[in-house]
Design a protein around this motif. Structure first.
Motif, PDB file in Angstrom:
ATOM      1  N   PRO A  38       0.860  -1.182   0.000  1.00 23.29           N
ATOM      2  CA  PRO A  38       0.000   0.000   0.000  1.00 23.29           C
ATOM      3  C   PRO A  38       0.901   1.238   0.000  1.00 23.29           C
ATOM      4  O   PRO A  38       1.860   1.304   0.768  1.00 23.29           O
ATOM      5  CB  PRO A  38      -0.774  -0.094   1.319  1.00 23.29           C
ATOM      6  CG  PRO A  38      -0.351  -1.371   1.972  1.00 23.29           C
ATOM      7  CD  PRO A  38       0.914  -1.814   1.320  1.00 23.29           C
ATOM      8  N   LYS A  77       1.081   5.599  -0.364  1.00 23.12           N
ATOM      9  CA  LYS A  77       0.556   6.959  -0.567  1.00 23.12           C
ATOM     10  C   LYS A  77       1.748   7.916  -0.574  1.00 23.12           C
ATOM     11  O   LYS A  77       2.470   8.028   0.424  1.00 23.12           O
ATOM     12  CB  LYS A  77      -0.411   7.287   0.586  1.00 23.12           C
ATOM     13  CG  LYS A  77      -0.765   8.768   0.748  1.00 23.12           C
ATOM     14  CD  LYS A  77      -1.898   9.174  -0.162  1.00 23.12           C
ATOM     15  CE  LYS A  77      -2.503  10.523   0.168  1.00 23.12           C
ATOM     16  NZ  LYS A  77      -1.607  11.683   0.124  1.00 23.12           N
ATOM     17  N   VAL A  96      -0.379  -0.839  -4.497  1.00 26.53           N
ATOM     18  CA  VAL A  96      -1.685  -0.185  -4.529  1.00 26.53           C
ATOM     19  C   VAL A  96      -1.435   1.284  -4.219  1.00 26.53           C
ATOM     20  O   VAL A  96      -1.136   1.651  -3.076  1.00 26.53           O
ATOM     21  CB  VAL A  96      -2.668  -0.789  -3.507  1.00 26.53           C
ATOM     22  CG1 VAL A  96      -4.025  -0.104  -3.622  1.00 26.53           C
ATOM     23  CG2 VAL A  96      -2.798  -2.292  -3.713  1.00 26.53           C
ATOM     24  N   ASP A 116      -2.523   4.534  -3.260  1.00 26.07           N
ATOM     25  CA  ASP A 116      -3.729   4.950  -2.545  1.00 26.07           C
ATOM     26  C   ASP A 116      -3.996   6.450  -2.768  1.00 26.07           C
ATOM     27  O   ASP A 116      -3.954   7.247  -1.836  1.00 26.07           O
ATOM     28  CB  ASP A 116      -3.556   4.620  -1.053  1.00 26.07           C
ATOM     29  CG  ASP A 116      -4.817   4.892  -0.258  1.00 26.07           C
ATOM     30  OD1 ASP A 116      -5.915   4.876  -0.842  1.00 26.07           O
ATOM     31  OD2 ASP A 116      -4.699   5.118   0.960  1.00 26.07           O
ATOM     32  N   HIS A 169      -6.075   3.764  -6.443  1.00 21.19           N
ATOM     33  CA  HIS A 169      -7.333   4.377  -6.004  1.00 21.19           C
ATOM     34  C   HIS A 169      -7.362   5.799  -6.562  1.00 21.19           C
ATOM     35  O   HIS A 169      -6.366   6.517  -6.445  1.00 21.19           O
ATOM     36  CB  HIS A 169      -7.399   4.466  -4.470  1.00 21.19           C
ATOM     37  CG  HIS A 169      -7.525   3.142  -3.781  1.00 21.19           C
ATOM     38  ND1 HIS A 169      -7.281   2.973  -2.426  1.00 21.19           N
ATOM     39  CD2 HIS A 169      -7.909   1.915  -4.241  1.00 21.19           C
ATOM     40  CE1 HIS A 169      -7.507   1.712  -2.086  1.00 21.19           C
ATOM     41  NE2 HIS A 169      -7.865   1.048  -3.170  1.00 21.19           N
ATOM     42  N   LYS A 213      -4.971   3.113   4.495  1.00 21.27           N
ATOM     43  CA  LYS A 213      -4.158   1.919   4.319  1.00 21.27           C
ATOM     44  C   LYS A 213      -4.983   0.628   4.278  1.00 21.27           C
ATOM     45  O   LYS A 213      -4.708  -0.266   3.477  1.00 21.27           O
ATOM     46  CB  LYS A 213      -3.123   1.821   5.450  1.00 21.27           C
ATOM     47  CG  LYS A 213      -2.124   0.729   5.189  1.00 21.27           C
ATOM     48  CD  LYS A 213      -1.214   0.456   6.361  1.00 21.27           C
ATOM     49  CE  LYS A 213      -0.287  -0.696   5.982  1.00 21.27           C
ATOM     50  NZ  LYS A 213       0.351  -1.311   7.138  1.00 21.27           N
ATOM     51  N   ALA A 219      -6.458   0.060   0.960  1.00 21.41           N
ATOM     52  CA  ALA A 219      -5.422  -0.323  -0.014  1.00 21.41           C
ATOM     53  C   ALA A 219      -5.058  -1.804   0.148  1.00 21.41           C
ATOM     54  O   ALA A 219      -4.834  -2.522  -0.840  1.00 21.41           O
ATOM     55  CB  ALA A 219      -4.187   0.562   0.167  1.00 21.41           C
ATOM     56  N   MET A 220      -5.037  -2.280   1.370  1.00 16.19           N
ATOM     57  CA  MET A 220      -4.748  -3.707   1.596  1.00 16.19           C
ATOM     58  C   MET A 220      -5.865  -4.576   1.019  1.00 16.19           C
ATOM     59  O   MET A 220      -5.602  -5.613   0.398  1.00 16.19           O
ATOM     60  CB  MET A 220      -4.590  -3.974   3.100  1.00 16.19           C
ATOM     61  CG  MET A 220      -3.345  -3.334   3.688  1.00 16.19           C
ATOM     62  SD  MET A 220      -3.331  -3.358   5.497  1.00 16.19           S
ATOM     63  CE  MET A 220      -3.194  -5.123   5.825  1.00 16.19           C
ATOM     64  N   THR A 276      -7.903  -3.816  -1.435  1.00 13.95           N
ATOM     65  CA  THR A 276      -7.789  -3.772  -2.900  1.00 13.95           C
ATOM     66  C   THR A 276      -6.680  -4.718  -3.353  1.00 13.95           C
ATOM     67  O   THR A 276      -6.849  -5.497  -4.296  1.00 13.95           O
ATOM     68  CB  THR A 276      -7.485  -2.334  -3.376  1.00 13.95           C
ATOM     69  OG1 THR A 276      -8.591  -1.504  -3.011  1.00 13.95           O
ATOM     70  CG2 THR A 276      -7.269  -2.271  -4.872  1.00 13.95           C
ATOM     71  N   GLY A 277      -5.545  -4.650  -2.689  1.00 11.18           N
ATOM     72  CA  GLY A 277      -4.411  -5.490  -3.068  1.00 11.18           C
ATOM     73  C   GLY A 277      -4.764  -6.969  -3.011  1.00 11.18           C
ATOM     74  O   GLY A 277      -4.486  -7.732  -3.941  1.00 11.18           O
ATOM     75  N   ASP A 324       5.170  -2.221   3.768  1.00 13.93           N
ATOM     76  CA  ASP A 324       4.996  -0.773   3.627  1.00 13.93           C
ATOM     77  C   ASP A 324       5.902  -0.236   2.519  1.00 13.93           C
ATOM     78  O   ASP A 324       7.000  -0.771   2.282  1.00 13.93           O
ATOM     79  CB  ASP A 324       5.307  -0.058   4.947  1.00 13.93           C
ATOM     80  CG  ASP A 324       4.193  -0.265   5.969  1.00 13.93           C
ATOM     81  OD1 ASP A 324       3.127  -0.798   5.608  1.00 13.93           O
ATOM     82  OD2 ASP A 324       4.406   0.112   7.138  1.00 13.93           O
TER      83      ASP A 324
END
Ligand SMILES: O=c1ccn([C@@H]2O[C@H](COP(=O)(O)OP(=O)(O)O[C@H]3O[C@H](CO)[C@@H](O)[C@H](O)[C@H]3O)[C@@H](O)[C@H]2O)c(=O)[nH]1
Ligand SMILES: O=C(O)[C@H](O)COP(=O)(O)O
Length: 279
Positions: free
Chosen positions: A48, A50, A75, A77, A97, A103, A106-107, A109-110, A131
């Protein structure tokens, strides 16, 4: 690490293999062991991310070097920077996204994307969450895979060494640790650690995930209460630790809020379960 009790080992103590597990003695994972067939068990690294454009390339390259990992999925984010392009160039599969969802989202989605790439005639991939800010040290999440592969645990959680520049006072960590202990009897050393390898079955059992920064606390409680086994494994990782500046304090406030929300929901569920007998 917890002390041994005079009555023998307690959850959280190192077992024979030197791991601190939530189940002693002789921990055995609840997830079925992958069949020892002609195929090697595959692992997907899910990252994830960002606004990680400065570190994501090294993190991706390090993740690709981990034995068993055949898919590295970033992912993005809803980053404001070019995390997705840098990650793709470094060899990751990237999904994004369109706006920032936190987070935990995002997990989720992953894991969903990895599920679409698993195939029916092979065991589902193990999921290794990493991370985005670990840079080259991400390769040192490799030891998380063995206990899950070997059927010792359903989820292996990284124990990080002290981080230079870390400015935490243990408030969020302490709240998460006590909350987990109260609901499961296990006292994790680093309850917020997000580097985790787990079986597909355990991941599904932990969904829906607690929102945002409550995800690790909620996941640990939900899994242990269903009889899954967790283990903490030392990994030599370096991440961008939050300092003592305003940004760091704001971040901790958000973490505290999300951890408390995850705990409150689970306390309520446990109380209702105790009354209805479906805890
Ligand atoms: O909205 C967001 C914010 C962050 N991230 C990513 O999540 C990871 C962890 O974020 P980070 O800013 O590094 O948070 P830390 O405070 O360092 O996080 C610690 O505490 C978190 C729980 O509060 C755990 O999720 C982390 O694994 C643990 O390192 C990084 O890859 C971020 O890019 C997202 O995907 N979406
Ligand atoms: O810096 C940290 O370790 C986390 O942000 C948690 O903060 P804490 O140390 O106040 O629990």
């Amino acid at each position: 690490m917890n002390a041994q009790s005079s009555d023998g080992p307690v959850p959280g103590s190192p077992d024979a293999a030197g791991y601190a597990t939530s189940s002693v003695p002789d921990p055995v994972a609840k997830s079925p062991r992958p069949p020892a067939g002609r195929h090697r068990q595959r692992v997907a690294a899910i990252i994830p991310a960002k606004d990680e454009s400065r570190r994501i390339a090294e993190t991706v390259r390090a993740a690709r070097a981990i034995p068993h990992v055949d898919l590295v999925l970033v992912v993005d984010d809803g980053s404001d920077d070019n995390t997705q392009d840098v990650a793709r160039e470094a060899g990751a599969v990237v999904v994004r996204h369109s706006h920032n969802r936190g987070k935990a989202a995002a997990m989720e989605t992953g894991a969903a994307v990895v599920g679409m790439r698993d195939v029916a005639d092979r065991a589902a991939r193990l999921l290794l969450f990493i991370d985005g800010d670990l840079s080259g040290s991400a390769v040192n999440t490799a030891p998380l895979i063995a206990p899950v592969l070997e059927g010792v645990a359903d989820i292996a959680i990284a124990l990080l060494p002290p981080q230079p520049g870390a400015g935490g006072r243990g408030i969020v960590v302490g709240a998460a640790r006590r909350g987990i202990h109260r609901l499961t009897g296990w006292t994790p050393t680093q309850p917020l650690s997000g580097m985790r390898c787990m079986t597909r079955q355990a991941f599904e059992a932990a969904t829906p995930l607690a929102r945002g920064w409550g995800v690790e606390t909620g996941m640990t409680i939900d899994l242990l209460r269903q009889g899954y086994v967790a283990v903490e494994v030392p990994c030599d990782l370096r991440h961008r630790a939050s300092g003592t500046d305003l940004k760091g304090q704001m971040h901790r406030a958000a973490q505290y809020r999300d951890v408390q929300m995850a705990l409150a929901a689970r306390r309520t569920r446990a109380a209702v379960g105790a009354v209805t007998g479906r805890g």
